[in-house]
Enzyme design. Structure first.
Site, PDB file in Angstrom:
ATOM      1  N   GLN A 129      -2.623 -21.051  20.167  1.00 57.64           N
ATOM      2  CA  GLN A 129      -3.552 -20.848  19.052  1.00 57.64           C
ATOM      3  C   GLN A 129      -2.845 -20.418  17.773  1.00 57.64           C
ATOM      4  OE1 GLN A 129      -5.653 -17.626  21.263  1.00 57.64           O
ATOM      5  NE2 GLN A 129      -5.914 -16.700  19.255  1.00 57.64           N
TER       6      GLN A 129
ATOM      7  N   ARG B  32      -2.275  -7.231  13.279  1.00 53.84           N
ATOM      8  CA  ARG B  32      -1.307  -7.613  12.246  1.00 53.84           C
ATOM      9  C   ARG B  32      -1.144  -6.548  11.163  1.00 53.84           C
ATOM     10  NH1 ARG B  32      -3.829 -12.505  13.685  1.00 53.84           N
ATOM     11  NH2 ARG B  32      -2.360 -14.108  14.389  1.00 53.84           N
TER      12      ARG B  32
ATOM     13  N   VAL C  29     -14.591  -2.897  13.726  1.00 51.56           N
ATOM     14  CA  VAL C  29     -14.124  -1.518  13.541  1.00 51.56           C
ATOM     15  C   VAL C  29     -13.113  -1.512  12.398  1.00 51.56           C
ATOM     16  CG1 VAL C  29     -12.914   0.407  14.641  1.00 51.56           C
ATOM     17  CG2 VAL C  29     -14.533  -0.983  15.963  1.00 51.56           C
TER      18      VAL C  29
ATOM     19  N   LEU D  67      -3.062  -3.190  21.120  1.00 48.77           N
ATOM     20  CA  LEU D  67      -4.442  -2.693  21.082  1.00 48.77           C
ATOM     21  C   LEU D  67      -4.651  -1.667  19.982  1.00 48.77           C
ATOM     22  CD1 LEU D  67      -5.334  -2.283  24.873  1.00 48.77           C
ATOM     23  CD2 LEU D  67      -5.518  -4.303  23.407  1.00 48.77           C
ATOM     24  N   HIS D  68      -5.826  -1.766  19.345  1.00 51.13           N
ATOM     25  CA  HIS D  68      -6.234  -0.811  18.320  1.00 51.13           C
ATOM     26  C   HIS D  68      -7.688  -0.453  18.588  1.00 51.13           C
ATOM     27  CE1 HIS D  68      -8.246  -4.258  16.589  1.00 51.13           C
ATOM     28  NE2 HIS D  68      -7.095  -4.905  16.472  1.00 51.13           N
TER      29      HIS D  68
ATOM     30  N   HIS E  94     -10.226  -3.236  19.599  1.00 51.99           N
ATOM     31  CA  HIS E  94     -10.168  -3.630  21.011  1.00 51.99           C
ATOM     32  C   HIS E  94     -10.799  -2.540  21.896  1.00 51.99           C
ATOM     33  CE1 HIS E  94      -6.338  -5.682  19.473  1.00 51.99           C
ATOM     34  NE2 HIS E  94      -7.100  -6.695  19.864  1.00 51.99           N
TER      35      HIS E  94
ATOM     36  N   LYS F 244     -15.361  -9.301  14.009  1.00 51.79           N
ATOM     37  CA  LYS F 244     -14.235  -9.497  13.081  1.00 51.79           C
ATOM     38  C   LYS F 244     -13.818 -10.968  13.054  1.00 51.79           C
ATOM     39  CE  LYS F 244      -9.883  -8.601  11.435  1.00 51.79           C
ATOM     40  NZ  LYS F 244      -9.080  -9.491  12.191  1.00 51.79           N
TER      41      LYS F 244
ATOM     42  N   MET G 205      -5.044 -10.200  22.735  1.00 50.75           N
ATOM     43  CA  MET G 205      -3.635 -10.571  22.671  1.00 50.75           C
ATOM     44  C   MET G 205      -2.767  -9.313  22.609  1.00 50.75           C
ATOM     45  SD  MET G 205      -3.498 -14.136  20.638  1.00 50.75           S
ATOM     46  CE  MET G 205      -3.632 -13.498  18.986  1.00 50.75           C
ATOM     47  N   GLY G 206      -3.338  -8.172  23.006  1.00 49.48           N
ATOM     48  CA  GLY G 206      -2.563  -6.937  23.053  1.00 49.48           C
ATOM     49  C   GLY G 206      -2.385  -6.311  21.684  1.00 49.48           C
TER      50      GLY G 206
HETATM   51  P1  AMP Z   1      -7.122 -10.266  19.349  1.00 47.91           P
HETATM   52  O1  AMP Z   1      -6.284  -9.406  20.230  1.00 47.91           O
HETATM   53  O2  AMP Z   1      -6.831 -10.110  17.897  1.00 47.91           O
HETATM   54  O3  AMP Z   1      -7.175 -11.704  19.824  1.00 47.91           O
HETATM   55  O4  AMP Z   1      -8.606  -9.724  19.502  1.00 47.91           O
HETATM   56  C1  AMP Z   1      -9.207  -9.580  20.752  1.00 47.91           C
HETATM   57  C2  AMP Z   1     -10.676  -9.286  20.568  1.00 47.91           C
HETATM   58  O5  AMP Z   1     -10.834  -8.093  19.806  1.00 47.91           O
HETATM   59  C3  AMP Z   1     -11.412 -10.397  19.802  1.00 47.91           C
HETATM   60  O6  AMP Z   1     -12.690 -10.594  20.384  1.00 47.91           O
HETATM   61  C4  AMP Z   1     -11.515  -9.822  18.426  1.00 47.91           C
HETATM   62  O7  AMP Z   1     -12.623 -10.322  17.699  1.00 47.91           O
HETATM   63  C5  AMP Z   1     -11.698  -8.352  18.725  1.00 47.91           C
HETATM   64  N1  AMP Z   1     -11.313  -7.553  17.566  1.00 47.91           N
HETATM   65  C6  AMP Z   1     -10.163  -7.645  16.847  1.00 47.91           C
HETATM   66  N2  AMP Z   1     -10.180  -6.777  15.808  1.00 47.91           N
HETATM   67  C7  AMP Z   1     -11.381  -6.152  15.862  1.00 47.91           C
HETATM   68  C8  AMP Z   1     -12.005  -5.150  15.055  1.00 47.91           C
HETATM   69  N3  AMP Z   1     -11.408  -4.633  13.986  1.00 47.91           N
HETATM   70  N4  AMP Z   1     -13.247  -4.731  15.405  1.00 47.91           N
HETATM   71  C9  AMP Z   1     -13.864  -5.263  16.495  1.00 47.91           C
HETATM   72  N5  AMP Z   1     -13.324  -6.193  17.299  1.00 47.91           N
HETATM   73  C10 AMP Z   1     -12.099  -6.636  16.990  1.00 47.91           C
END
Ligand code: AMP
Length: 284
Positions: A61, A189, A178, A33-34, A37, A151, A30-31
């Site tokens: 969602q 967040r 991570v 990025l950290h 991701h 996560k 969902m962008g």
């Molecule tokens: P999101 O953008 O939050 O929907 O996350 C996208 C993808 O990144 C999902 O598969 C998450 O599980 C993964 N993700 C989010 N945070 C972490 C993290 N800290 N370590 C590893 N994967 C992550």
């Protein structure tokens, strides 16, 4: 790296790669990025020749309008980070592209996998939203492998289930969580955690560590492990929304620590709802 916004453009772009037998990887996000991701992207780049990052803040969602409105968005910064991490195609569709007029099909994963933890607290719509958008992204991209993060452990289980149930020909790979240097799980967040809330957010990691330590110290009673985890949150003045000691495949609560165990926690810190988990290997 190419940026595309429509399914037609995406398919046209990927067609030569698919015909040439090049392996396609998908990292749905969902962008904002950290490093979490980016670790998925690097893993995708190591395993597949064409790496598609989808960037879509999926409205269906979100169970709270305020969370959706506050969700951080910066496509230009995301594009730069994604390219450095090995992304070759950035797919950033509009809401209308994903949910065209008249859209009325939903993917529902039933049962305990969605009825507990996040599903119980955020409502059934949350995982319906996730399952529907992930099914659509898998159909749009047609990846050989799709990469998700541990996560969101429950989400990964739900996706594995739907891929199997709907015969979607993609392999699902789940990558480790991570963390920041102090142990806070990376999350889009986290940028909304201000002042002392940033310190209080460490309550989740503290709970998980206490559970790990209890099991390492010989505790085999799941309720006692849970109590130890709960007590570790008290100094932070953070109450868990849930703190669960469960089977990592079925999410059924454990009474004894007699196999691999998932400890999962969710808590609200200030305005921000955070989740984290740890997988404790079987002590046997
Ligand atoms: P999101 O953008 O939050 O929907 O996350 C996208 C993808 O990144 C999902 O598969 C998450 O599980 C993964 N993700 C989010 N945070 C972490 C993290 N800290 N370590 C590893 N994967 C992550």
């Amino acid at each position: 790296m190419r940026t595309v916004r429509t399914v037609a453009e995406l398919r046209a772009l990927l067609l030569p790669d698919r015909r040439a037998g090049r392996r396609i990887g998908l990292v749905p996000t969902m962008g904002a990025l950290h490093d979490g991701h980016l670790s998925l992207l690097r893993r995708a780049a190591a395993e597949t020749e064409v790496v598609v990052l989808s960037l879509f803040v999926n409205p269906t969602q979100f169970d709270e309008a305020s969370d959706l409105a506050a969700y951080p968005r910066d496509e230009a910064a995301d594009a730069a980070l994604a390219e450095q991490a090995g992304c070759t195609v950035l797919f950033a569709p509009s809401v209308h592209e994903v949910y065209p007029d008249g859209f009325c099909t939903t993917v529902t994963v039933d049962g305990p996998l969605t009825g507990t933890l996040e599903g119980a607290h955020r409502g059934a719509e949350h995982f319906q939203g996730v399952a529907t958008v992930v099914t659509k992204l898998l159909n749009m991209v047609g990846p050989d492998v799709a990469f998700f993060g541990q996560k969101d452990a429950q989400q990964a289980l739900v996706i594995r289930r739907l891929v199997r149930d709907l015969d979607i020909p993609a392999r699902i790979e789940v990558c480790p969580t991570v963390r920041e240097d102090d142990g806070l799980a990376r999350s889009s967040r986290n940028v909304r955690l201000h002042g002392e809330d940033r310190d209080r957010a460490l309550a989740l990691r503290a709970a998980l560590r206490a559970a790990e330590d209890a099991v390492a110290g010989g505790e085999r009673d799941a309720a006692a492990v849970r109590d130890a985890a709960r007590a570790a949150m008290t100094p932070f003045s953070v109450d868990p929304e849930y703190l669960a000691v469960v089977d990592p495949d079925t999410l059924v609560p454990r009474t004894a620590i007699d196999g691999d165990t998932l400890v999962a926690v969710a808590a609200r810190v200030g305005e921000v709802r955070l989740i984290d988990n740890t997988l404790i290997p079987s002590p046997r």
